[in-house]
Design a protein around this motif. Structure first.
Motif, short mmCIF file in Angstrom:
data_model
loop_
_atom_site.label_atom_id
_atom_site.label_comp_id
_atom_site.label_asym_id
_atom_site.label_seq_id
_atom_site.Cartn_x
_atom_site.Cartn_y
_atom_site.Cartn_z
N LEU A 144 36.75 20.24 24.52
CA LEU A 144 35.55 20.76 24.22
C LEU A 144 35.96 22.56 23.72
N ALA A 145 36.03 22.88 22.43
CA ALA A 145 36.26 24.18 22.27
C ALA A 145 34.94 25.04 22.65
N ILE A 146 35.16 26.32 23.07
CA ILE A 146 34.02 27.18 23.37
C ILE A 146 33.93 28.33 22.23
N VAL A 147 32.79 28.68 21.69
CA VAL A 147 32.44 29.56 20.87
C VAL A 147 31.39 30.44 21.54
N GLU A 148 32.17 31.67 22.08
CA GLU A 148 31.51 32.47 23.03
C GLU A 148 31.14 33.84 22.09
N ASP A 149 29.78 33.81 22.02
CA ASP A 149 28.80 35.08 21.32
C ASP A 149 28.53 36.02 22.48
N ASP A 150 29.20 37.10 22.48
CA ASP A 150 29.05 38.12 23.83
C ASP A 150 28.68 39.39 23.21
N ILE A 151 27.78 39.25 22.32
CA ILE A 151 27.20 40.50 21.52
C ILE A 151 26.20 41.24 22.60
N PRO A 158 29.48 39.62 34.53
CA PRO A 158 30.58 38.63 34.80
C PRO A 158 31.44 38.62 33.64
N PRO A 159 32.79 38.42 33.86
CA PRO A 159 33.77 38.13 32.91
C PRO A 159 33.24 37.31 31.90
N PRO A 160 33.68 37.09 30.51
CA PRO A 160 33.14 36.42 29.67
C PRO A 160 34.13 35.06 29.95
N ILE A 161 33.56 33.77 29.45
CA ILE A 161 34.27 32.55 29.92
C ILE A 161 35.58 32.58 29.00
N SER A 162 35.46 33.25 27.81
CA SER A 162 36.97 33.57 27.19
C SER A 162 37.96 34.14 27.91
N TRP A 183 36.90 30.78 21.48
CA TRP A 183 36.63 31.65 20.31
C TRP A 183 35.90 33.05 20.82
N TYR A 184 36.21 33.95 21.04
CA TYR A 184 35.51 35.05 21.57
C TYR A 184 35.05 36.05 20.46
N ILE A 185 33.74 36.18 20.30
CA ILE A 185 33.19 37.11 19.27
C ILE A 185 32.46 38.24 20.01
N LEU A 186 32.79 39.40 19.71
CA LEU A 186 32.12 40.66 20.19
C LEU A 186 31.70 41.52 18.96
N GLY A 187 30.39 41.15 18.76
CA GLY A 187 29.62 42.04 17.63
C GLY A 187 29.37 43.29 18.11
N LEU A 188 29.59 44.57 17.35
CA LEU A 188 29.15 45.78 17.53
C LEU A 188 27.88 46.17 17.19
N GLY A 189 27.02 45.14 16.48
CA GLY A 189 25.55 45.16 16.30
C GLY A 189 24.49 45.54 17.10
N LYS A 190 24.74 44.87 18.46
CA LYS A 190 23.48 45.28 19.56
C LYS A 190 24.10 46.49 20.21
N SER A 191 25.33 46.99 20.32
CA SER A 191 25.87 48.02 21.15
C SER A 191 26.10 49.54 20.46
N PHE A 192 26.47 49.13 19.11
CA PHE A 192 26.33 50.55 18.14
C PHE A 192 25.24 50.64 17.26
N THR A 193 25.34 50.08 16.11
CA THR A 193 24.19 49.97 15.29
C THR A 193 24.39 48.71 14.27
N VAL A 194 23.25 48.07 14.07
CA VAL A 194 23.29 46.64 13.19
C VAL A 194 23.93 46.80 12.02
N GLY A 195 23.20 47.89 11.19
CA GLY A 195 23.93 47.86 9.84
C GLY A 195 25.46 47.99 9.65
N LEU A 196 26.11 48.37 10.79
CA LEU A 196 27.57 48.59 10.83
C LEU A 196 28.17 47.45 10.05
N ARG A 197 27.81 45.77 10.45
CA ARG A 197 28.21 44.89 10.09
C ARG A 197 29.52 44.57 10.57
N PHE A 198 29.76 44.46 12.14
CA PHE A 198 31.21 44.32 12.12
C PHE A 198 31.28 43.64 13.57
N ALA A 199 32.24 42.74 13.66
CA ALA A 199 32.39 42.09 14.89
C ALA A 199 33.84 41.77 14.95
#
Ligand SMILES: Cc1ncc(COP(=O)(O)O)c(C=O)c1O
Length: 374
Positions: free
Chosen positions: A174-181, A190-194, A202-218
């Motif tokens: 099973l592949a894991i898609v981890e959204d760590d936003i 705790p450390p990410p599963i990834s 597949w590890y995804i770290l969006g900056l929208g919730k820790s910088f600013t949403v309209g940056l549109r960046f992960a």
């Protein structure tokens, strides 16, 4: 209806450092950059420099910087997921999710003809036996999970549970898609599963919730450089998933200059103050919001969900309804998502929190007869 306090949208709190960070980066870029060259082509997966800087930011969560070949700059988590799922699944195959999850994920699955099935959660997140059973029954290809500060429930999966999930995922391919936003703001997540199983994640770290949403960046860290290319190389799909060159240049400038850390720490400090306000205002209620969260999950009296929102709206206050988070037509829990970052000011937040606390007590003392029944 005039809205006096909006606590329904999950945004990081506004901080003046956002303005300063953009001004500083754009001023420097105006001097240093050849914009003809910068915008002459797409940035695709990011330049070597972007991916090295990205790796350093990812190391905050992953423990060490991934090989830059594995790192991809994208136009946000949603864009990344629109590339990842179709790269690892075929129409008709199954994606597993938590029973309450970020509503965009089932929507993406529908768009590509994937089935979704949910796996039961307890207080520590996804239940291993339920995951094992779902793997046997549905032969899923991938699991979407938010192991840290789950949206909407705020659950944080302890390390031992993460390890159990990995063991089952490996057993069933099973592949894991981890959204760590939501993971960046807490001091001790705790450390990410990834980080524990990079080869299947597949590890995804969006900056929208820790910088600013309209940056549109992960940032994405793929299981390998080859997998990153296979999923993201732009020829493969007709969507503009890649970060805009100017945004990528700004983010890499922030990372190199230290501005990223300054902006991030300012958001973290404001988020912590607002979190403390929420914990104090909603004390005595059934309210879950671990440190570092920008939202909380408020359990409401049985059958009073609709009455709660109606009465709250009558006071001009908005909280997040639970209904959109239900993945599989299951019952809508009597709960509401309370977001601390969306009010413009702390005063607005205080007004909203007071109204939420009072309304919860009111619907408990005088249950609405028209309230939804389970
Ligand atoms: C769990 C989760 N993932 C992703 C997103 C959106 O991320 P992005 O803005 O990076 O596309 C949200 C926004 O609400 C979210 O709650």
């Amino acid at each position: 209806m005039t809205v006096v306090a909006d606590l329904s949208r999950n945004l990081p709190p506004p901080v003046p450092e956002t303005n300063q960070a953009f001004r500083a980066a754009l001023t420097d870029l105006l001097v240093e950059t050849d914009f003809t060259a910068l915008t002459r082509t797409h940035r695709f997966m990011g330049t070597e420099r972007d991916r090295i800087q990205g790796g350093k930011w990812l190391a905050r969560r992953l423990g060490k910087a991934p090989d830059p070949e594995r790192v991809v700059l994208t136009n946000g988590t949603l864009s990344a997921m629109n590339m990842i799922y179709p790269a690892i699944m075929r129409p008709g195959e199954t994606l597993l999710t938590e029973p309450l999850t970020y509503p965009a994920v089932p929507a993406i699955a529908r768009q590509y003809g994937f089935r979704t099935e949910s796996v039961a959660c307890d207080v520590d997140g996804m239940v291993p036996a339920a995951l094992d059973e779902a793997c046997r029954r549905f032969k899923p290809k991938a699991l979407y999970c938010l192991a840290t500060l789950q949206n909407p429930t705020t659950l944080v999966m302890p390390l031992s549970r993460r390890q159990e999930i990995i063991e089952i995922a490996r057993r069933h391919n099973l592949a894991i898609v981890e959204d760590d936003i939501y993971s960046a703001l807490p001091e001790d997540a705790p450390p990410p599963i990834s980080a524990l199983a990079p080869d299947i994640s597949w590890y995804i770290l969006g900056l929208g919730k820790s910088f600013t949403v309209g940056l549109r960046f992960a940032y994405v860290a793929a299981p390998s450089g080859a997998e990153a290319k296979r999923a993201f190389w732009p020829g493969v799909r007709s969507t503009f998933w890649m970060a805009a060159p100017i945004t990528a240049a700004v983010v890499s400038h922030w990372m190199e200059s230290g501005m990223a850390s300054r902006l991030f720490e300012a958001v973290r400090a404001e988020a912590a103050s607002r979190h403390a306000m929420a914990i104090s205002a909603l004390a005595g209620l059934d309210f879950a919001s671990p440190p570092g969260a920008i939202h909380g999950w408020l359990k409401l009296p049985n059958g009073q969900r609709e009455a709660f929102h109606a009465q709250l709206k009558a006071r001009g206050v908005l909280a997040g309804d639970a209904a959109p988070f239900v993945t599989d037509g299951g019952p809508v829990p009597d709960a509401a998502r309370v977001c601390f970052g969306s009010p413009e000011t702390r005063d607005e937040l205080a007004v909203g929190l007071r109204a939420i606390a009072e309304t919860t007590v009111e619907v408990s003392a005088h249950p609405s007869l028209t309230g939804e029944r389970k």
